[in-house]
Design a protein around this motif. Structure first.
Motif, mmCIF file in Angstrom:
data_model
loop_
_atom_site.group_PDB
_atom_site.id
_atom_site.type_symbol
_atom_site.label_atom_id
_atom_site.label_comp_id
_atom_site.label_asym_id
_atom_site.label_seq_id
_atom_site.Cartn_x
_atom_site.Cartn_y
_atom_site.Cartn_z
ATOM 1 N N ALA A 17 0.829 -1.207 0.000
ATOM 2 C CA ALA A 17 0.000 0.000 0.000
ATOM 3 C C ALA A 17 0.868 1.263 0.000
ATOM 4 O O ALA A 17 0.608 2.204 -0.766
ATOM 5 N N LEU A 18 1.900 1.281 0.847
ATOM 6 C CA LEU A 18 2.774 2.456 0.889
ATOM 7 C C LEU A 18 3.574 2.615 -0.399
ATOM 8 O O LEU A 18 3.793 3.731 -0.863
ATOM 9 N N THR A 19 3.985 1.502 -0.983
ATOM 10 C CA THR A 19 4.688 1.566 -2.261
ATOM 11 C C THR A 19 3.788 2.182 -3.322
ATOM 12 O O THR A 19 4.203 3.069 -4.073
ATOM 13 N N THR A 20 2.547 1.723 -3.372
ATOM 14 C CA THR A 20 1.589 2.269 -4.337
ATOM 15 C C THR A 20 1.355 3.753 -4.094
ATOM 16 O O THR A 20 1.402 4.566 -5.029
ATOM 17 N N LEU A 21 1.134 4.127 -2.841
ATOM 18 C CA LEU A 21 0.879 5.519 -2.485
ATOM 19 C C LEU A 21 2.050 6.418 -2.879
ATOM 20 O O LEU A 21 1.863 7.445 -3.545
ATOM 21 N N PHE A 22 3.268 6.021 -2.503
ATOM 22 C CA PHE A 22 4.430 6.866 -2.794
ATOM 23 C C PHE A 22 4.807 6.843 -4.273
ATOM 24 O O PHE A 22 5.348 7.822 -4.781
ATOM 25 N N LEU A 23 4.517 5.751 -4.956
ATOM 26 C CA LEU A 23 4.789 5.715 -6.392
ATOM 27 C C LEU A 23 3.869 6.675 -7.137
ATOM 28 O O LEU A 23 4.313 7.441 -7.996
ATOM 29 N N VAL A 24 2.588 6.676 -6.780
ATOM 30 C CA VAL A 24 1.642 7.626 -7.383
ATOM 31 C C VAL A 24 2.035 9.055 -7.019
ATOM 32 O O VAL A 24 2.050 9.948 -7.879
ATOM 33 N N ALA A 25 2.369 9.270 -5.748
ATOM 34 C CA ALA A 25 2.791 10.605 -5.319
ATOM 35 C C ALA A 25 4.042 11.058 -6.060
ATOM 36 O O ALA A 25 4.155 12.226 -6.451
ATOM 37 N N PHE A 26 4.976 10.134 -6.275
ATOM 38 C CA PHE A 26 6.204 10.483 -6.994
ATOM 39 C C PHE A 26 5.894 10.931 -8.421
ATOM 40 O O PHE A 26 6.412 11.944 -8.884
ATOM 41 N N PHE A 27 5.052 10.186 -9.117
ATOM 42 C CA PHE A 27 4.726 10.560 -10.498
ATOM 43 C C PHE A 27 3.962 11.881 -10.549
ATOM 44 O O PHE A 27 4.198 12.709 -11.439
ATOM 45 N N CYS A 81 4.184 14.302 -8.286
ATOM 46 C CA CYS A 81 5.138 15.353 -7.925
ATOM 47 C C CYS A 81 6.103 15.638 -9.069
ATOM 48 O O CYS A 81 6.477 16.785 -9.292
ATOM 49 N N ALA A 82 6.503 14.591 -9.774
ATOM 50 C CA ALA A 82 7.425 14.786 -10.891
ATOM 51 C C ALA A 82 6.800 15.680 -11.956
ATOM 52 O O ALA A 82 7.499 16.427 -12.635
ATOM 53 N N ALA A 83 5.481 15.616 -12.077
ATOM 54 C CA ALA A 83 4.802 16.423 -13.088
ATOM 55 C C ALA A 83 4.483 17.828 -12.595
ATOM 56 O O ALA A 83 4.468 18.777 -13.383
ATOM 57 N N ALA A 98 5.414 19.286 -9.072
ATOM 58 C CA ALA A 98 6.044 19.861 -7.880
ATOM 59 C C ALA A 98 7.488 20.267 -8.152
ATOM 60 O O ALA A 98 8.057 19.977 -9.206
ATOM 61 N N SER A 99 8.056 20.916 -7.153
ATOM 62 C CA SER A 99 9.448 21.361 -7.272
ATOM 63 C C SER A 99 10.394 20.165 -7.136
ATOM 64 O O SER A 99 10.014 19.088 -6.670
ATOM 65 N N GLU A 100 11.630 20.383 -7.515
ATOM 66 C CA GLU A 100 12.633 19.324 -7.443
ATOM 67 C C GLU A 100 12.853 18.848 -6.009
ATOM 68 O O GLU A 100 13.063 17.662 -5.761
ATOM 69 N N THR A 101 12.774 19.759 -5.056
ATOM 70 C CA THR A 101 12.962 19.411 -3.652
ATOM 71 C C THR A 101 11.869 18.454 -3.185
ATOM 72 O O THR A 101 12.154 17.463 -2.506
ATOM 73 N N VAL A 102 10.632 18.724 -3.549
ATOM 74 C CA VAL A 102 9.513 17.857 -3.172
ATOM 75 C C VAL A 102 9.664 16.499 -3.848
ATOM 76 O O VAL A 102 9.468 15.450 -3.220
ATOM 77 N N VAL A 103 10.027 16.503 -5.116
ATOM 78 C CA VAL A 103 10.223 15.252 -5.859
ATOM 79 C C VAL A 103 11.308 14.414 -5.181
ATOM 80 O O VAL A 103 11.140 13.203 -4.985
ATOM 81 N N ASN A 104 12.411 15.038 -4.802
ATOM 82 C CA ASN A 104 13.494 14.313 -4.132
ATOM 83 C C ASN A 104 13.048 13.753 -2.786
ATOM 84 O O ASN A 104 13.403 12.624 -2.425
ATOM 85 N N GLY A 105 12.265 14.512 -2.040
ATOM 86 C CA GLY A 105 11.752 14.041 -0.754
ATOM 87 C C GLY A 105 10.826 12.837 -0.907
ATOM 88 O O GLY A 105 10.936 11.857 -0.163
#
Length: 134
Positions: free
Chosen positions: A72-82, A84-86, A88-95
């Motif tokens: 569940a956390l992998t799914t959540l953070f993977l969706v959040a990463f994609f 954010c990549a589209a 958010a800022s680079e700092t947020v993406v890195n976090g």
């Protein structure tokens, strides 16, 4: 034995989390981190086997919940990463990437994400194979 396997599982997970930040290992090191990421699932499988052998509902449910939380956390953070990549800022993406690497440690250290996801899914599915004792 249960305590030892639980500690071993946690220790391997932490080791995988650290190794997940290696930048493009190659040769024997790449083989070693992939092998370690697969070995990370052995204590969980042994715990599940022990739980089934002794008909210990608590152990089986513990393994099940670890798998559910990880997937569940992998799914959540993977969706959040994609997302954010589209947007958010680079700092947020890195976090978010760092958080994803920590919650999905064997996936990152193993470099072949499908192996880790399949092992998590297989371990989770195995917790449903037998009717749980009351």
């Amino acid at each position: 034995m249960t305590l030892f396997l639980s500690c071993a599982w946690g220790a391997l997970y932490i080791l995988c989390a650290g190794l997940g930040f290696l930048v493009s290992p190659s040769g024997p090191l790449k083989f070693a981190v992939i092998l370690l990421s697969v070995l990370c699932f052995v204590p969980g499988a042994l715990l599940l086997w022990e739980g089934c052998r002794t008909k210990n509902r608590k152990i089986i449910l513990s393994v099940r919940w670890v798998c559910i939380v990880s997937l569940a956390l992998t799914t959540l953070f993977l969706v959040a990463f994609f997302l954010c990549a589209a947007f958010a800022s680079e700092t947020v993406v890195n976090g978010v990437f760092i958080a994803l690497a920590i919650v999905s440690a064997p996936m990152f250290s193993g470099q072949y994400w499908v192996i880790s996801l399949a092992l998590w899914g297989g371990l989770l599915s195995a917790t449903f194979l037998k009717k749980l004792p009351r």
